[in-house]
Scaffold this motif. Structure first.
Motif, mmCIF file in Angstrom:
data_model
loop_
_atom_site.group_PDB
_atom_site.id
_atom_site.type_symbol
_atom_site.label_atom_id
_atom_site.label_comp_id
_atom_site.label_asym_id
_atom_site.label_seq_id
_atom_site.Cartn_x
_atom_site.Cartn_y
_atom_site.Cartn_z
ATOM 1 N N ILE A 178 12.448 3.110 4.043
ATOM 2 C CA ILE A 178 12.926 4.157 3.129
ATOM 3 C C ILE A 178 12.005 5.371 3.096
ATOM 4 C CG2 ILE A 178 14.206 2.546 1.688
ATOM 5 C CD1 ILE A 178 11.929 2.794 -0.384
ATOM 6 N N THR A 179 10.789 5.263 3.650
ATOM 7 C CA THR A 179 9.933 6.443 3.734
ATOM 8 C C THR A 179 10.339 7.357 4.895
ATOM 9 O OG1 THR A 179 8.258 5.380 5.146
ATOM 10 C CG2 THR A 179 8.008 5.142 2.754
ATOM 11 N N ASP A 180 11.253 6.887 5.737
ATOM 12 C CA ASP A 180 11.820 7.689 6.824
ATOM 13 C C ASP A 180 13.128 8.286 6.304
ATOM 14 O OD1 ASP A 180 13.136 8.684 9.073
ATOM 15 O OD2 ASP A 180 12.388 7.090 10.391
ATOM 16 N N ARG A 181 13.074 9.519 5.831
ATOM 17 C CA ARG A 181 14.234 10.134 5.175
ATOM 18 C C ARG A 181 15.443 10.212 6.094
ATOM 19 N NH1 ARG A 181 13.478 16.172 3.226
ATOM 20 N NH2 ARG A 181 13.247 16.365 5.501
ATOM 21 N N ASP A 182 15.247 10.649 7.331
ATOM 22 C CA ASP A 182 16.382 10.817 8.238
ATOM 23 C C ASP A 182 17.063 9.479 8.522
ATOM 24 O OD1 ASP A 182 15.916 13.526 8.338
ATOM 25 O OD2 ASP A 182 14.751 13.431 10.204
ATOM 26 N N ALA A 183 16.252 8.447 8.726
ATOM 27 C CA ALA A 183 16.830 7.125 9.001
ATOM 28 C C ALA A 183 17.614 6.613 7.799
ATOM 29 C CB ALA A 183 15.726 6.142 9.377
ATOM 30 N N GLY A 228 9.436 -1.718 -3.020
ATOM 31 C CA GLY A 228 8.224 -1.313 -3.718
ATOM 32 C C GLY A 228 7.931 0.173 -3.594
ATOM 33 N N SER A 229 7.982 0.895 -4.696
ATOM 34 C CA SER A 229 7.597 2.311 -4.715
ATOM 35 C C SER A 229 6.202 2.449 -5.308
ATOM 36 C CB SER A 229 8.618 3.115 -5.531
ATOM 37 O OG SER A 229 9.867 3.111 -4.902
ATOM 38 N N TYR A 230 5.291 1.648 -4.798
ATOM 39 C CA TYR A 230 3.913 1.657 -5.271
ATOM 40 C C TYR A 230 3.062 0.981 -4.198
ATOM 41 C CZ TYR A 230 5.531 -3.004 -6.453
ATOM 42 O OH TYR A 230 6.120 -4.246 -6.381
ATOM 43 N N ALA A 251 -1.386 6.337 0.621
ATOM 44 C CA ALA A 251 -0.565 5.283 0.024
ATOM 45 C C ALA A 251 0.320 5.848 -1.078
ATOM 46 C CB ALA A 251 -1.453 4.171 -0.525
ATOM 47 N N THR A 252 -0.239 6.751 -1.872
ATOM 48 C CA THR A 252 0.543 7.386 -2.938
ATOM 49 C C THR A 252 1.662 8.238 -2.355
ATOM 50 O OG1 THR A 252 -1.365 7.434 -4.425
ATOM 51 C CG2 THR A 252 0.417 8.977 -4.898
ATOM 52 N N ARG A 253 1.352 8.964 -1.294
ATOM 53 C CA ARG A 253 2.367 9.816 -0.666
ATOM 54 C C ARG A 253 3.533 8.968 -0.159
ATOM 55 N NH1 ARG A 253 -0.698 12.360 2.543
ATOM 56 N NH2 ARG A 253 -0.830 14.304 1.334
ATOM 57 N N LYS A 254 3.258 7.860 0.487
ATOM 58 C CA LYS A 254 4.316 7.013 1.019
ATOM 59 C C LYS A 254 5.154 6.423 -0.106
ATOM 60 C CE LYS A 254 4.137 4.627 4.675
ATOM 61 N NZ LYS A 254 3.897 3.620 5.721
ATOM 62 N N ALA A 255 4.496 6.008 -1.191
ATOM 63 C CA ALA A 255 5.229 5.426 -2.312
ATOM 64 C C ALA A 255 6.194 6.436 -2.918
ATOM 65 C CB ALA A 255 4.249 4.920 -3.369
#
Length: 314
Positions: free
Chosen positions: A52-57, A75-77, A89-93
């Motif tokens: 889910i951190t890959d917006r286009d995918a 997990g958004s943390y 880590a914060t950026r990815k979350a």
């Protein structure tokens, strides 16, 4: 069709199962390749392997399927905490959370549900069951409640500015099939020890466990069903809902319930522990969805032990 992020996870797989049982089609989104969880064997669930951190995918999933709702349980943390790279880590979350909300907006979904935690209440007055309108402290003792508070605030901002129907689930301590040794409560470790006939290993706990320690503990099948009901309700009167049982369950009660199924289980804990317990007020959840917990402590313990003794590892 309801998309569930973290759909092969502990709570996610039970939520997918509950949605399917209620007649919904589901897509389980999972970052890594896994076998279908046993609770989903024989179901019609569709699977998408997406980070889910890959917006286009993630957005591409909406071009392959007609998504009408999203349940965001991935997990958004950063857990466990990443002390050597906290900024990344914060950026990815946050990227994961924002990508999911962007997908909800672009797909025009009916409702986006986002997992929060009972941990957001730590530091509040817990002398009575905790209501969703209780003022929360701006600080948090660990990464999970920290990021969940941030997520609730961001979700509220996005809902107000876009018109998206965003709902937060403040989920209580949850235990049951496909779970793991939880760092905050002893119930899963006690159940595993009873099923194996061993002494419980509680070395993973953040604090020592005592018989009188307690928490609002919900069996995962009830947790999944509550989330499914919130997702499918025709209308909701609130943005935030507690998901729990509305009562405290102590370690002593867990031990007594275990012995109903395994009389010789070695699950005694020393006396002592906290006098007050975090308990959720679930009036909103009951009133708006008709939810009622189906598993009391004794039924939950028996079900979980039977599951493990049937050959499942977790």
């Amino acid at each position: 069709m309801i998309l569930v992020t973290g759909g092969f996870g502990f709570i996610g797989s039970h939520t997918v199962r509950a949605l399917l049982d209620l007649g919904e089609d589901c897509i389980a989104v999972q970052r890594r390749a896994h076998e279908l969880p046993p609770v989903l064997d024989g179901t019609r669930v569709k699977v998408e392997r997406v980070d889910i951190t890959d917006r286009d995918a993630l957005l591409a999933v909406g071009r392959r399927h007609t998504i009408t709702g999203i349940v965001h349980l991935a997990g958004s943390y950063p857990w466990p905490p990443v002390p050597d790279a906290p900024v990344e880590a914060t950026r990815k979350a946050l990227d994961g959370l924002l990508n999911v909300t962007q997908a909800a907006q672009e797909w025009g979904v009916r409702r986006l549900g986002i997992a929060s935690t009972i941990g957001v209440y730590v530091g509040t007055d817990n002398s009575a069951p905790l209501r969703e309108d209780a003022p929360l402290p701006m600080t948090a003792p660990a990464s999970i409640p920290t990021f969940k508070k941030v997520g609730e605030m961001l979700g509220g901002f996005i809902a107000d500015t876009t018109g998206l129907d965003i709902v937060d689930y403040r989920i209580s301590g949850t235990w049951g099939p496909l779970g793991h040794p939880d760092p905050f409560f002893a119930a899963p470790a006690l159940i595993h020890a009873a099923a194996r006939g061993t002494d419980p290993d509680l070395s993973h706990l953040v604090h020592p466990a005592f018989a009188e320690d307690g928490l609002d503990l919900t069996y995962v099948k009830d947790t999944g069903r509550a989330i499914a009901l919130l997702q499918l309700a025709d209308s909701l009167n609130h943005r935030t809902y507690n998901v729990g049982t509305g009562r405290a369950t102590t370690n002593a009660q867990i031990s007594r319930a275990i012995r109903k199924s395994v009389p010789d289980a070695r699950v005694d804990l020393p006396t002592g522990g906290a006098a007050s317990h975090l308990v959720l007020d679930i009036s909103r959840l009951k009133e708006d969805t008709g939810y009622q917990p189906e598993y009391d402590t004794e039924r939950a313990a028996a079900d979980y032990i039977a599951w493990l003794r049937a050959g499942h590892d977790s």
